[in-house]
Design a protein around this motif. Sequence first.
Motif, PDB file in Angstrom:
ATOM      1  N   ASP A  38      10.657   3.625  15.415  1.00  0.00           N
ATOM      2  CA  ASP A  38      10.447   5.046  15.727  1.00  0.00           C
ATOM      3  C   ASP A  38       8.983   5.467  15.700  1.00  0.00           C
ATOM      4  O   ASP A  38       8.669   6.598  16.052  1.00  0.00           O
ATOM      5  N   GLN A  39       8.105   4.578  15.261  1.00  0.00           N
ATOM      6  CA  GLN A  39       6.677   4.887  15.215  1.00  0.00           C
ATOM      7  C   GLN A  39       5.883   3.613  15.474  1.00  0.00           C
ATOM      8  O   GLN A  39       6.398   2.510  15.315  1.00  0.00           O
ATOM      9  N   ALA A  40       4.628   3.803  15.827  1.00  0.00           N
ATOM     10  CA  ALA A  40       3.668   2.706  15.929  1.00  0.00           C
ATOM     11  C   ALA A  40       2.336   3.258  15.456  1.00  0.00           C
ATOM     12  O   ALA A  40       2.070   4.456  15.601  1.00  0.00           O
ATOM     13  N   ALA A  41       1.519   2.386  14.865  1.00  0.00           N
ATOM     14  CA  ALA A  41       0.245   2.863  14.340  1.00  0.00           C
ATOM     15  C   ALA A  41      -0.727   1.702  14.160  1.00  0.00           C
ATOM     16  O   ALA A  41      -0.315   0.559  13.962  1.00  0.00           O
ATOM     17  N   TRP A  42      -2.005   2.055  14.241  1.00  0.00           N
ATOM     18  CA  TRP A  42      -3.065   1.124  13.866  1.00  0.00           C
ATOM     19  C   TRP A  42      -3.286   1.315  12.367  1.00  0.00           C
ATOM     20  O   TRP A  42      -3.637   2.402  11.921  1.00  0.00           O
ATOM     21  N   VAL A  43      -3.079   0.285  11.602  1.00  0.00           N
ATOM     22  CA  VAL A  43      -3.196   0.357  10.150  1.00  0.00           C
ATOM     23  C   VAL A  43      -4.428  -0.437   9.710  1.00  0.00           C
ATOM     24  O   VAL A  43      -4.553  -1.620  10.058  1.00  0.00           O
ATOM     25  N   PRO A  44      -5.336   0.193   8.957  1.00  0.00           N
ATOM     26  CA  PRO A  44      -6.475  -0.565   8.436  1.00  0.00           C
ATOM     27  C   PRO A  44      -5.988  -1.745   7.588  1.00  0.00           C
ATOM     28  O   PRO A  44      -5.077  -1.585   6.754  1.00  0.00           O
ATOM     29  N   LEU A  45      -6.564  -2.913   7.805  1.00  0.00           N
ATOM     30  CA  LEU A  45      -6.149  -4.097   7.060  1.00  0.00           C
ATOM     31  C   LEU A  45      -6.268  -3.885   5.557  1.00  0.00           C
ATOM     32  O   LEU A  45      -5.444  -4.390   4.791  1.00  0.00           O
ATOM     33  N   ALA A  46      -7.244  -3.125   5.128  1.00  0.00           N
ATOM     34  CA  ALA A  46      -7.435  -2.862   3.700  1.00  0.00           C
ATOM     35  C   ALA A  46      -6.280  -2.058   3.101  1.00  0.00           C
ATOM     36  O   ALA A  46      -6.037  -2.126   1.894  1.00  0.00           O
ATOM     37  N   GLU A  47      -5.540  -1.304   3.916  1.00  0.00           N
ATOM     38  CA  GLU A  47      -4.421  -0.490   3.432  1.00  0.00           C
ATOM     39  C   GLU A  47      -3.083  -1.221   3.467  1.00  0.00           C
ATOM     40  O   GLU A  47      -2.083  -0.745   2.925  1.00  0.00           O
ATOM     41  N   LEU A  48      -3.052  -2.372   4.090  1.00  0.00           N
ATOM     42  CA  LEU A  48      -1.796  -3.096   4.277  1.00  0.00           C
ATOM     43  C   LEU A  48      -1.097  -3.458   2.965  1.00  0.00           C
ATOM     44  O   LEU A  48       0.126  -3.321   2.875  1.00  0.00           O
ATOM     45  N   PRO A  49      -1.802  -3.885   1.915  1.00  0.00           N
ATOM     46  CA  PRO A  49      -1.090  -4.232   0.677  1.00  0.00           C
ATOM     47  C   PRO A  49      -0.270  -3.078   0.098  1.00  0.00           C
ATOM     48  O   PRO A  49       0.748  -3.317  -0.554  1.00  0.00           O
ATOM     49  N   ASP A  50      -0.685  -1.846   0.327  1.00  0.00           N
ATOM     50  CA  ASP A  50       0.037  -0.682  -0.209  1.00  0.00           C
ATOM     51  C   ASP A  50       1.083  -0.122   0.752  1.00  0.00           C
ATOM     52  O   ASP A  50       1.793   0.819   0.407  1.00  0.00           O
ATOM     53  N   LEU A  51       1.188  -0.690   1.932  1.00  0.00           N
ATOM     54  CA  LEU A  51       2.116  -0.212   2.952  1.00  0.00           C
ATOM     55  C   LEU A  51       3.462  -0.920   2.807  1.00  0.00           C
ATOM     56  O   LEU A  51       3.507  -2.147   2.619  1.00  0.00           O
ATOM     57  N   ASP A  52       4.557  -0.189   2.900  1.00  0.00           N
ATOM     58  CA  ASP A  52       5.894  -0.784   2.828  1.00  0.00           C
ATOM     59  C   ASP A  52       6.144  -1.538   4.138  1.00  0.00           C
ATOM     60  O   ASP A  52       6.395  -0.929   5.182  1.00  0.00           O
ATOM     61  N   HIS A  53       6.042  -2.866   4.079  1.00  0.00           N
ATOM     62  CA  HIS A  53       6.172  -3.683   5.281  1.00  0.00           C
ATOM     63  C   HIS A  53       7.010  -4.928   5.005  1.00  0.00           C
ATOM     64  O   HIS A  53       7.194  -5.319   3.861  1.00  0.00           O
ATOM     65  N   VAL A  54       7.510  -5.521   6.083  1.00  0.00           N
ATOM     66  CA  VAL A  54       8.314  -6.738   5.958  1.00  0.00           C
ATOM     67  C   VAL A  54       7.391  -7.938   5.774  1.00  0.00           C
ATOM     68  O   VAL A  54       6.223  -7.914   6.172  1.00  0.00           O
ATOM     69  N   GLU A  55       7.938  -9.007   5.189  1.00  0.00           N
ATOM     70  CA  GLU A  55       7.112 -10.171   4.876  1.00  0.00           C
ATOM     71  C   GLU A  55       6.578 -10.883   6.108  1.00  0.00           C
ATOM     72  O   GLU A  55       5.566 -11.574   6.025  1.00  0.00           O
TER      73      GLU A  55
END
Length: 152
Positions: free
Chosen positions: A113-130
Motif C-alpha cells: 500500500d506504500q512505497a518509500a525511499w528509506v535512508p539506509l541509516a534508518e533501516l535497523p529501526d524500521l519494521d521490515h522483513v528479513e
Amino acid sequence: MTEIVRKLRVAAYAVIIEDDRILLSRWLGPERPRWILPGGGIDHGEDPYDAVIREVFEETGYRAEVHRLLGIQSVRGPLNLDGADLDYHRLRILYEAKVVGGELTYEVGGSTDQAAWVPLAELPDLDHVESVDVGLEMYWKRPVDGRPADLG
C-alpha cells in the motif's frame, strides 16, 4: 491428524539503492504491514527478469533497469495459512536494479500500500522483513555462489 501440503512460491525482488537510500514497499502481511523489497511472485511462464521489472513498477510507479543478478534465497519452513498447514518453500530471486523513469506512486488493491525511499541509516529501526537484510547483504558482499550467509 492434519495433512501437510507442500507449496512452492518463486518471486523476484529488486535491491535499488540511490543516495544512501533504499527503495522499499510496505507489504500488507498477515500479521501487520512491514517493509519489503519491491517485487513479488512470478507468473506462470514469466521470466524472473521481466517479473522484477513489472513488480517494481506495480508497487512503486518506477521503471527499473536490472543491472545484475545478486543471488537466490531459499527458505523452507512450516506455515499455517487460513487453517491449512503448509510445508512452505520460498525461492527469492534477488536483482540489483536502478530507477530509470516514472514517479513514486502507491499500489492500489495489491499486496502493498506504500512505497518509500528509506535512508539506509534508518533501516535497523524500521519494521521490515528479513529478506531486506538478505538483499542488502548480497548487494554489499556480492557472494560468488549467489547464496546469502546465514543471518540467524
